[in-house]
Design a protein around this motif. Structure first.
Motif, PDB file in Angstrom:
ATOM      1  N   ASN A   1       0.842  -1.195   0.000  1.00 21.91           N
ATOM      2  CA  ASN A   1       0.000   0.000   0.000  1.00 21.91           C
ATOM      3  C   ASN A   1       0.875   1.243   0.000  1.00 21.91           C
ATOM      4  O   ASN A   1       2.024   1.212   0.455  1.00 21.91           O
ATOM      5  CB  ASN A   1      -0.912   0.007   1.238  1.00 21.91           C
ATOM      6  N   LEU A   2       0.312   2.354  -0.464  1.00 25.00           N
ATOM      7  CA  LEU A   2       1.076   3.602  -0.523  1.00 25.00           C
ATOM      8  C   LEU A   2       1.468   4.077   0.871  1.00 25.00           C
ATOM      9  O   LEU A   2       2.569   4.584   1.075  1.00 25.00           O
ATOM     10  CB  LEU A   2       0.264   4.677  -1.252  1.00 25.00           C
ATOM     11  N   GLU A   3       0.569   3.891   1.854  1.00 27.47           N
ATOM     12  CA  GLU A   3       0.890   4.328   3.218  1.00 27.47           C
ATOM     13  C   GLU A   3       2.069   3.534   3.781  1.00 27.47           C
ATOM     14  O   GLU A   3       2.903   4.076   4.502  1.00 27.47           O
ATOM     15  CB  GLU A   3      -0.330   4.221   4.130  1.00 27.47           C
ATOM     16  N   LYS A   4       2.159   2.246   3.434  1.00 29.23           N
ATOM     17  CA  LYS A   4       3.269   1.404   3.882  1.00 29.23           C
ATOM     18  C   LYS A   4       4.567   1.863   3.218  1.00 29.23           C
ATOM     19  O   LYS A   4       5.630   1.895   3.849  1.00 29.23           O
ATOM     20  CB  LYS A   4       2.964  -0.056   3.521  1.00 29.23           C
ATOM     21  N   MET A   5       4.465   2.230   1.947  1.00 29.22           N
ATOM     22  CA  MET A   5       5.633   2.716   1.227  1.00 29.22           C
ATOM     23  C   MET A   5       6.142   4.022   1.839  1.00 29.22           C
ATOM     24  O   MET A   5       7.347   4.209   2.034  1.00 29.22           O
ATOM     25  CB  MET A   5       5.274   2.924  -0.243  1.00 29.22           C
ATOM     26  N   GLN A   6       5.222   4.904   2.193  1.00 31.40           N
ATOM     27  CA  GLN A   6       5.583   6.172   2.838  1.00 31.40           C
ATOM     28  C   GLN A   6       6.235   5.905   4.200  1.00 31.40           C
ATOM     29  O   GLN A   6       7.206   6.563   4.575  1.00 31.40           O
ATOM     30  CB  GLN A   6       4.334   7.053   3.011  1.00 31.40           C
ATOM     31  N   PHE A   7       5.725   4.909   4.915  1.00 29.99           N
ATOM     32  CA  PHE A   7       6.285   4.520   6.215  1.00 29.99           C
ATOM     33  C   PHE A   7       7.728   4.031   6.049  1.00 29.99           C
ATOM     34  O   PHE A   7       8.611   4.397   6.829  1.00 29.99           O
ATOM     35  CB  PHE A   7       5.398   3.413   6.824  1.00 29.99           C
ATOM     36  N   TYR A   8       7.979   3.219   4.995  1.00 28.62           N
ATOM     37  CA  TYR A   8       9.334   2.724   4.733  1.00 28.62           C
ATOM     38  C   TYR A   8      10.278   3.868   4.355  1.00 28.62           C
ATOM     39  O   TYR A   8      11.442   3.876   4.740  1.00 28.62           O
ATOM     40  CB  TYR A   8       9.326   1.682   3.605  1.00 28.62           C
ATOM     41  N   ILE A   9       9.771   4.843   3.593  1.00 32.56           N
ATOM     42  CA  ILE A   9      10.586   5.997   3.200  1.00 32.56           C
ATOM     43  C   ILE A   9      10.937   6.831   4.435  1.00 32.56           C
ATOM     44  O   ILE A   9      12.081   7.261   4.610  1.00 32.56           O
ATOM     45  CB  ILE A   9       9.849   6.845   2.131  1.00 32.56           C
ATOM     46  N   ASN A  10       9.953   7.041   5.308  1.00 32.64           N
ATOM     47  CA  ASN A  10      10.184   7.818   6.530  1.00 32.64           C
ATOM     48  C   ASN A  10      11.192   7.123   7.449  1.00 32.64           C
ATOM     49  O   ASN A  10      11.967   7.787   8.141  1.00 32.64           O
ATOM     50  CB  ASN A  10       8.877   8.060   7.282  1.00 32.64           C
ATOM     51  N   ASN A  11      11.157   5.792   7.479  1.00 27.85           N
ATOM     52  CA  ASN A  11      12.080   5.022   8.333  1.00 27.85           C
ATOM     53  C   ASN A  11      13.413   4.767   7.652  1.00 27.85           C
ATOM     54  O   ASN A  11      14.235   4.013   8.177  1.00 27.85           O
ATOM     55  CB  ASN A  11      11.454   3.674   8.708  1.00 27.85           C
ATOM     56  N   LYS A  12      13.626   5.351   6.472  1.00 27.26           N
ATOM     57  CA  LYS A  12      14.864   5.216   5.699  1.00 27.26           C
ATOM     58  C   LYS A  12      15.128   3.764   5.259  1.00 27.26           C
ATOM     59  O   LYS A  12      16.262   3.367   5.057  1.00 27.26           O
ATOM     60  CB  LYS A  12      16.074   5.726   6.513  1.00 27.26           C
TER      61      LYS A  12
END
Length: 150
Positions: free
Chosen positions: A75-86
């Motif tokens: 999901n896009l929200e999961k992808m954003q979470f991975y980006i935020n967590n580097k």
């Protein structure tokens, strides 16, 4: 028109068992002699004499399709979470191999599907096999791009 009542094959009389020796179906009524099968109330459909029956020897298959493709869903929200967590860099092209290497999806996955739950703020380039319409719309709105493999 043919009268069906005169046909011999249709009007065969029912065999009445247990009506004397002369009938040919008397005494044992065609069941042979002794044993469980000669008795009434017998049901030995899949009994194999104590051996493990075939239906219990074979594996259960049920509703699990054998040729199911393992599709990794992101999901896009999961992808954003991975980006935020580097876990993912926005400069990289996000594809199945990258996600497998960083252990974000299952290693047995064959395809990658992007779904549109949540929002994505960063501009990312994605290479996937499948994507929902809402995911494509949200990615393009954020300035990113998605390439679908055929």
């Amino acid at each position: 028109m043919i009268n069906l009542n005169n046909r011999e094959k249709i009007n065969k009389p029912k065999i009445r068992v247990g009506r004397g020796i002369g009938s040919g179906k008397g005494k044992t009524c065609g069941r042979g002699v002794k044993g469980q099968k000669s008795r009434s109330g017998v049901a030995i459909k899949s009994f194999e004499g104590g051996q493990m029956p075939l239906y219990r020897r074979l594996p259960k298959r049920g509703f699990n399709p054998i040729s199911k493709e393992n599709i990794a869903i992101l999901n896009l929200e999961k992808m954003q979470f991975y980006i935020n967590n580097k876990n993912i860099k926005t400069t990289d092209t996000i594809n199945l191999d990258l996600l497998k290497k960083s252990k974000l999806v299952n290693k047995n996955s064959i395809k990658l599907k992007i779904l549109g739950t949540g929002e994505i703020k960063d501009k990312v380039n994605i290479e996937a096999d499948l994507a929902s319409k809402s995911a494509i719309k949200k990615l393009e709105k954020a300035g990113g791009s998605i390439q679908l493999k055929k």
